[in-house]
Design an enzyme around this catalytic site. Sequence first.
Site, PDB file in Angstrom:
ATOM      1  N   ARG A 150      -8.067   5.931  -5.750  1.00 13.70           N
ATOM      2  CA  ARG A 150      -8.296   5.687  -4.323  1.00 13.70           C
ATOM      3  C   ARG A 150      -9.329   6.684  -3.813  1.00 13.70           C
ATOM      4  NH1 ARG A 150      -4.374   4.473   0.855  1.00 13.70           N
ATOM      5  NH2 ARG A 150      -4.369   2.466  -0.202  1.00 13.70           N
ATOM      6  N   TYR A 177      -7.348  15.021   0.939  1.00 11.74           N
ATOM      7  CA  TYR A 177      -6.475  15.823   0.088  1.00 11.74           C
ATOM      8  C   TYR A 177      -7.325  16.507  -0.989  1.00 11.74           C
ATOM      9  CZ  TYR A 177      -2.897  13.335   2.677  1.00 11.74           C
ATOM     10  OH  TYR A 177      -2.133  12.834   3.694  1.00 11.74           O
ATOM     11  N   SER A 187       0.820  -1.205   0.000  1.00 14.14           N
ATOM     12  CA  SER A 187       0.000   0.000   0.000  1.00 14.14           C
ATOM     13  C   SER A 187       0.857   1.260   0.000  1.00 14.14           C
ATOM     14  CB  SER A 187      -0.906  -0.004   1.237  1.00 14.14           C
ATOM     15  OG  SER A 187      -1.916   0.958   1.133  1.00 14.14           O
ATOM     16  N   PRO A 188       0.369   2.349  -0.612  1.00  6.92           N
ATOM     17  CA  PRO A 188       1.117   3.613  -0.552  1.00  6.92           C
ATOM     18  C   PRO A 188       1.338   4.046   0.897  1.00  6.92           C
ATOM     19  CG  PRO A 188      -0.657   3.747  -2.169  1.00  6.92           C
ATOM     20  CD  PRO A 188      -0.860   2.466  -1.414  1.00  6.92           C
ATOM     21  N   GLN A 214       1.279   6.727  -7.147  1.00  6.25           N
ATOM     22  CA  GLN A 214       0.045   7.386  -6.705  1.00  6.25           C
ATOM     23  C   GLN A 214       0.245   8.889  -6.802  1.00  6.25           C
ATOM     24  OE1 GLN A 214      -1.199   7.928  -2.465  1.00  6.25           O
ATOM     25  NE2 GLN A 214      -2.789   6.417  -2.980  1.00  6.25           N
ATOM     26  N   ARG A 255       1.291  -1.466   7.110  1.00  6.13           N
ATOM     27  CA  ARG A 255       2.134  -1.735   8.275  1.00  6.13           C
ATOM     28  C   ARG A 255       2.795  -3.110   8.248  1.00  6.13           C
ATOM     29  NH1 ARG A 255      -1.849   1.675  10.063  1.00  6.13           N
ATOM     30  NH2 ARG A 255      -1.163   3.474  11.284  1.00  6.13           N
TER      31      ARG A 255
END
Length: 778
Positions: free
Chosen positions: A632, A584, A424-425, A503, A726
């Site tokens: 996303r 964002y 994942s980013p 991304q 993680r």
Amino acid sequence: MEADVRNEGARGSVDLRLTTSHPQRIAIIGGGPGGLYAAALLKRLDPTREITVWERNAPDETFGFGVVLSDETLGGIEHADPEVYEALQRDFTRWDDIDIVHRATRQTSGGHGFAALGRKRLLEILHDRCRTLGVDIRFRTEAPDPNHLSSTHDLLVAADGVHSATRQTYAQVFRPQVTEHRCRYIWLAADFPFDAFRFEIAETEHGVMQLHGYPYAADASTVIVEMREEVWQAAGFDEVAPQESIERCAKIFADALGGRPLRSNNSAWTTFRTVVNDRWSHGNVVLLGDAAHTAHFSIGSGTKLAVEDALALAACLEEQPDVPRALAAYEEERKPVVASTQRAARASLEWFENVRLYLDQPPRQFAFNLLTRSRRVTHDNLRLRDARFTEAVEREFGCPSGTPPMFTPFRLRGLTLRNRVVVSPMDMYSAVDGVPGDFHLVHLGARALGGAGLVMTEMVCVSEEGRITPGCTGLYTGRQAEAWKRITDFVHAQAPGTAIGVQLGHSGRKGSTKLMWEGMDEPLPDGNWPLTAASPLPYKPGSQTPRELTRAQLTDIREQFAASAWRAARAGFDLLELHCAHGYLLSGFLSPLTNRRTDAYGGSLEKRLRFPLEVFDAVRAVWPEEKPLTVRISATDWAEGGTTAEHAVETARAFAAHGADAIDVSTGQVVAEERPEYGRSYQTPFADRIRHEAGVPVIAVGAISSWDDVNSLILAGRTDLCALARPHLYDPHWTLHAAAEQGYDGPGVAWPAPYRAGSRRPQTGRTDAPKPRLTLSR
């Protein structure tokens, strides 16, 4: 109902030595199984105690029919009160199988292990035990006011159910939250025993209805009929008499019942309510069972939880020197266990609310999806219970022999990923002037060598003003693009078969902040740059207020995204993801909480989508046709008035219509006042819904941490790909190790030649002690 749900932390044993410990005078409101069992345990611990139970109903008046208890709960009862355990054992009906019937096809899974008995019989056993021990049970008697009881007794146990008057009396302290759900259900019974736990789906002219049935005696079964509120109304159940409702249910599920009738026990249609309390105790008053918490019947028995509460409460009163510390210990012990159960129950409840989404799945996958709906029963767990069934599901899914679902390939446009794992980013905040350096090469390179099918960069910013922090990477200069090409070249040369994606995003109102470890989302102390956003709203108090973007500025930003996408293609990326999540810039347009515009870019969801779709179209126009483009989104804002799951489905449909190849489904981080409902794979239900309602491939992300979870989610059809963050920080070779731990060495994963010697788990020191060769009994 689920089999063998783990009793995480519930008391398995209580040392029942006689004691004169405090408290002595105990009042219990509610004569259900939890209240009665608490009374019996506390009296057995100290026969000198004066214990009174108030029960408004007669001894033989109760709702429902059968009660299911797990092996863990029974183990606790056996340890604490062998007499009750033996009485239960004599009356239990036991079975192992679950039948799932859908579209005239029955799938059977075994090895689950259930035990049930009639609720009336359970109450009789507990009544007898309490009388033998000398508990004063006052039937057909309303309890005195809780304030009076708490002032005249050492302890007041409120076991007065889901509509607890005690809880309401002290509502300001307990702070209850009661959530009413979307389905109507009714408890009924049939005068024959099912030979398995049976789930049956009926697709009627009014909508989907489901039956939950299980035996509880040699000649009887519980039957629960459930359907969404709108289906219930469309079928006319809201207008007919109770007996006619029962007869209609018997007719709808005639095949399951063998044409037999159903019977009632003052049964009525009702809506399930989830009860959660911030606190469970106040002074010498404590909540127990449904008064403290509820969990949907499809995951387990409320009786089970209440009995476990009673065991824990009795143990804590023995172990602690006084009532306040005992109640605090009880709450500390039980709340995490119950919260875990409620999370699983919520997932199960919502699965049945939305069962219509899965009706077209292949029969075995549908059954697997149902069995693993709560995420407590998993692929690996089900394999242990019933390997033949699980292997049949895998074959139907298309897994080659010996291939776990996570190691099957997946195609997006012209890109075939060799497995379903995505790194994942993750923002690293380690760039200088937006240029990725050696850290990024090692970080992304290591994870590419680690076996994942797709490795994603962090959010790469499309302009200097679009950075989150001074340490964010960019793709707004040629120097940055050259640095990224160094990384993509390494991945393609040293980890062939691994794809690398970029991304692209713009920080919007969440920019100009400190590095994460210096103060996440905190404004820079100096050197700030001006922010722009959909509307002039600061992210949180103390944050910089952004300027509302003008039409001209919107055009400029759209071109910045397109230019960065062009550089990304030149840099050799295999996939591009447009970041429209987490508050964002583009996410700020999508959420009604952050977009207050009154022009063509604000208002309805269609208008809020306009600018993100314009950016998407501009990016797609310059991004190579054969390469996939994903988006996303935040599928919910976790805040009142914000983006909902329904909005997320419509958003996904809109991007798919414009050519998005997959939707990466995250949640939240849009407003600072959010209240997420965290838990294992807690965001997956949003991906699941988008996949089935919008008909677009999805990437699930969020607290997915084990290869067993990945296999389960993929095989159940809830997602197409799983993104893990993680776990890949903890272990860059997470995917390789997942393959080794499952004994897999096929084309879905490749060990780099220099690492192949590590493809088997290293030996460890011996941890098992030699068994005694001879045992002497005294």
